[in-house]
Design an enzyme around this catalytic site. Structure first.
Site, PDB file in Angstrom:
ATOM      1  NE  ARG A  82      -4.717   6.417  -2.229  1.00  0.00           N
ATOM      2  CZ  ARG A  82      -5.442   6.292  -1.130  1.00  0.00           C
ATOM      3  NH1 ARG A  82      -5.563   7.304  -0.297  1.00  0.00           N
ATOM      4  NH2 ARG A  82      -6.046   5.165  -0.839  1.00  0.00           N
ATOM      5  CE1 TYR A  93      -7.046   2.066  10.710  1.00  0.00           C
ATOM      6  CE2 TYR A  93      -6.919   3.140  12.851  1.00  0.00           C
ATOM      7  CZ  TYR A  93      -6.394   2.913  11.590  1.00  0.00           C
ATOM      8  OH  TYR A  93      -5.217   3.511  11.217  1.00  0.00           O
ATOM      9  CG  ASN A 145       1.692   1.768   4.771  1.00  0.00           C
ATOM     10  OD1 ASN A 145       1.718   2.544   5.729  1.00  0.00           O
ATOM     11  ND2 ASN A 145       1.067   2.089   3.640  1.00  0.00           N
ATOM     12  N   GLY A 148       0.808  -1.225   0.000  1.00  0.00           N
ATOM     13  CA  GLY A 148       0.000   0.000   0.000  1.00  0.00           C
ATOM     14  C   GLY A 148       0.831   1.261   0.000  1.00  0.00           C
ATOM     15  CB  ALA A 149       4.021   2.163  -1.195  1.00  0.00           C
ATOM     16  CE  LYS A 174      -3.981   0.120  11.352  1.00  0.00           C
ATOM     17  NZ  LYS A 174      -2.996  -0.235  10.323  1.00  0.00           N
TER      18      LYS A 174
HETATM   19  P1  NDP Z   1      -4.038   6.251   2.965  1.00  0.00           P
HETATM   20  O1  NDP Z   1      -5.513   6.036   2.916  1.00  0.00           O
HETATM   21  O2  NDP Z   1      -3.500   7.600   2.646  1.00  0.00           O
HETATM   22  O3  NDP Z   1      -3.293   5.185   2.024  1.00  0.00           O
HETATM   23  C1  NDP Z   1      -3.590   3.824   2.157  1.00  0.00           C
HETATM   24  C2  NDP Z   1      -2.716   3.013   1.226  1.00  0.00           C
HETATM   25  O4  NDP Z   1      -3.045   1.630   1.423  1.00  0.00           O
HETATM   26  C3  NDP Z   1      -2.959   3.332  -0.245  1.00  0.00           C
HETATM   27  O5  NDP Z   1      -1.746   3.302  -0.941  1.00  0.00           O
HETATM   28  C4  NDP Z   1      -3.872   2.174  -0.694  1.00  0.00           C
HETATM   29  O6  NDP Z   1      -3.726   1.832  -2.062  1.00  0.00           O
HETATM   30  C5  NDP Z   1      -3.344   1.045   0.149  1.00  0.00           C
HETATM   31  N1  NDP Z   1      -4.317  -0.043   0.317  1.00  0.00           N
HETATM   32  C6  NDP Z   1      -5.533   0.010   0.904  1.00  0.00           C
HETATM   33  N2  NDP Z   1      -6.119  -1.190   0.867  1.00  0.00           N
HETATM   34  C7  NDP Z   1      -5.247  -2.028   0.236  1.00  0.00           C
HETATM   35  C8  NDP Z   1      -5.263  -3.397  -0.101  1.00  0.00           C
HETATM   36  N3  NDP Z   1      -6.312  -4.178   0.199  1.00  0.00           N
HETATM   37  N4  NDP Z   1      -4.200  -3.928  -0.745  1.00  0.00           N
HETATM   38  C9  NDP Z   1      -3.126  -3.159  -1.056  1.00  0.00           C
HETATM   39  N5  NDP Z   1      -3.047  -1.854  -0.756  1.00  0.00           N
HETATM   40  C10 NDP Z   1      -4.108  -1.293  -0.126  1.00  0.00           C
HETATM   41  O7  NDP Z   1      -3.601   5.797   4.431  1.00  0.00           O
HETATM   42  P2  NDP Z   1      -2.394   6.315   5.361  1.00  0.00           P
HETATM   43  O8  NDP Z   1      -1.202   6.554   4.554  1.00  0.00           O
HETATM   44  O9  NDP Z   1      -2.913   7.390   6.237  1.00  0.00           O
HETATM   45  O10 NDP Z   1      -2.193   5.031   6.303  1.00  0.00           O
HETATM   46  C11 NDP Z   1      -1.151   4.079   6.084  1.00  0.00           C
HETATM   47  C12 NDP Z   1      -1.135   3.119   7.248  1.00  0.00           C
HETATM   48  O11 NDP Z   1      -0.905   3.832   8.457  1.00  0.00           O
HETATM   49  C13 NDP Z   1      -2.451   2.376   7.447  1.00  0.00           C
HETATM   50  O12 NDP Z   1      -2.199   1.055   7.882  1.00  0.00           O
HETATM   51  C14 NDP Z   1      -3.134   3.168   8.532  1.00  0.00           C
HETATM   52  O13 NDP Z   1      -4.060   2.407   9.241  1.00  0.00           O
HETATM   53  C15 NDP Z   1      -1.940   3.567   9.375  1.00  0.00           C
HETATM   54  N6  NDP Z   1      -2.183   4.716  10.236  1.00  0.00           N
HETATM   55  C16 NDP Z   1      -2.501   5.950   9.708  1.00  0.00           C
HETATM   56  C17 NDP Z   1      -2.734   7.033  10.529  1.00  0.00           C
HETATM   57  C18 NDP Z   1      -3.083   8.395  10.021  1.00  0.00           C
HETATM   58  O14 NDP Z   1      -3.356   9.284  10.861  1.00  0.00           O
HETATM   59  N7  NDP Z   1      -3.075   8.658   8.729  1.00  0.00           N
HETATM   60  C19 NDP Z   1      -2.673   6.883  12.007  1.00  0.00           C
HETATM   61  C20 NDP Z   1      -2.330   5.554  12.441  1.00  0.00           C
HETATM   62  C21 NDP Z   1      -2.094   4.525  11.581  1.00  0.00           C
HETATM   63  P3  NDP Z   1      -4.729   2.393  -3.224  1.00  0.00           P
HETATM   64  O15 NDP Z   1      -4.602   3.885  -3.202  1.00  0.00           O
HETATM   65  O16 NDP Z   1      -4.194   1.789  -4.470  1.00  0.00           O
HETATM   66  O17 NDP Z   1      -6.099   1.911  -2.861  1.00  0.00           O
END
Ligand code: NDP
Length: 247
Positions: free
Chosen positions: A16, A156, A91, A13-14, A160
């Site tokens: 974004r 969620y 991630n 999931g990189a 986690k």
């Molecule tokens: P975003 O929503 O900005 O990005 C999520 C990423 O995960 C995207 O690249 C997306 O890909 C990918 N993704 C989602 N579902 C899948 C899947 N089934 N298979 C492969 N890729 C997937 O999230 P964040 O960057 O904010 O979060 C990243 C991590 O950090 C997550 O695990 C989140 O729970 C955790 N986190 C975030 C916090 C925050 O405040 N932002 C706080 C605490 C934890 P695509 O765009 O192609 O769908």
């Protein structure tokens, strides 16, 4: 610094947010990057180009991290393309918030599968590769709500919290093979995931943060680089909070 020269990282999931910044930060440290995404093909290709311009190889794969067979297929492909896998970053994550009594079975299942089962899938697939190498670093994304819970996010928060227990168990099972496993628990980080929140909710969050601001994805990425690198060679089974002292 070249903290990750000659290493290969696989990041789920990189396309974004935090995952994207982790990929860039690791690439800047000399690491070859393989990463997955689910929907954002255009952003993924842009990131790949950006990383290659830094002078390291990069490959992106469209794949659902929640799917066991797809995760194993990705690890096989990365292994044959890059020759080794030194770093795994779990991630990929989503939210589907709602109060417990109004939460559907589907909301529960999708969040648990994307956030927790995905990490199991990739650790299960990559562990034999790292065991043969007798080294590896696994970094998984938890959250502060996995440590304290959060009203409206039972699915969620449970996913986690599961990441923490999975990380500790992995560290204990694989430590004797030279493999480390750690988790990062970010607080409130400015990404698409948190952009969806209302102004009021954002203000309330910031009031609870001692540093009085949201964190940046880059600030989480720096910790991921540290945990992936030999700078943290005696750290395993830990959860590092990156939350600006959230209360
Ligand atoms: P975003 O929503 O900005 O990005 C999520 C990423 O995960 C995207 O690249 C997306 O890909 C990918 N993704 C989602 N579902 C899948 C899947 N089934 N298979 C492969 N890729 C997937 O999230 P964040 O960057 O904010 O979060 C990243 C991590 O950090 C997550 O695990 C989140 O729970 C955790 N986190 C975030 C916090 C925050 O405040 N932002 C706080 C605490 C934890 P695509 O765009 O192609 O769908």
């Amino acid at each position: 610094m070249n903290l990750l020269t000659d290493k290969v990282a696989l990041i789920t999931g990189a396309s974004r947010g935090i995952g994207r910044e982790i990929a860039l930060a690791m690439a800047r440290e000399g690491c070859a990057i393989a990463f997955t995404y689910l929907h954002s093909a255009e952003s993924a290709q842009c990131l790949c180009n950006e990383i290659e311009q830094l002078g390291v190889p990069c490959q992106c794969y469209q794949s659902n991290a929640a799917d066991f067979a797809q995760a194993h297929d990705i690890v096989n492909r990365v292994q044959s393309q890059f020759g080794h896998i030194d770093i795994l970053v779990n991630n990929a994550g989503i939210t589907q918030d709602g109060l417990l009594l109004r939460m559907s079975e589907q909301q529960w299942d999708e969040v648990l599968q994307t956030n927790l089962k995905s990490a199991f899938n990739f650790i299960h697939a990559v562990a034999p590769v790292m065991m043969r190498q007798r080294s590896g670093s696994i970094v998984s994304m938890s959250s502060v709500v996995g440590l304290h819970g959060n009203a409206g996010q039972a699915n969620y928060a449970a996913s986690k919290a599961g990441i923490v227990a999975l990380t500790q168990s992995t560290a204990q099972e694989l430590g004797s093979r030279g493999i480390r496993a750690n988790a990062i628990a970010p607080g409130f980080i400015a990404t698409d995931m948190t952009n969806r929140l209302s102004e009021d909710t954002l203000k309330q969050f910031v009031q609870r943060i001692s540093l009085r601001r949201a964190g940046q994805a880059k600030e989480v990425a720096q910790v991921a680089v540290f945990l992936a690198s030999d700078m943290s060679s005696y750290i395993s089974g830990q959860v590092i909070q990156v939350d600006g002292a959230m209360q």
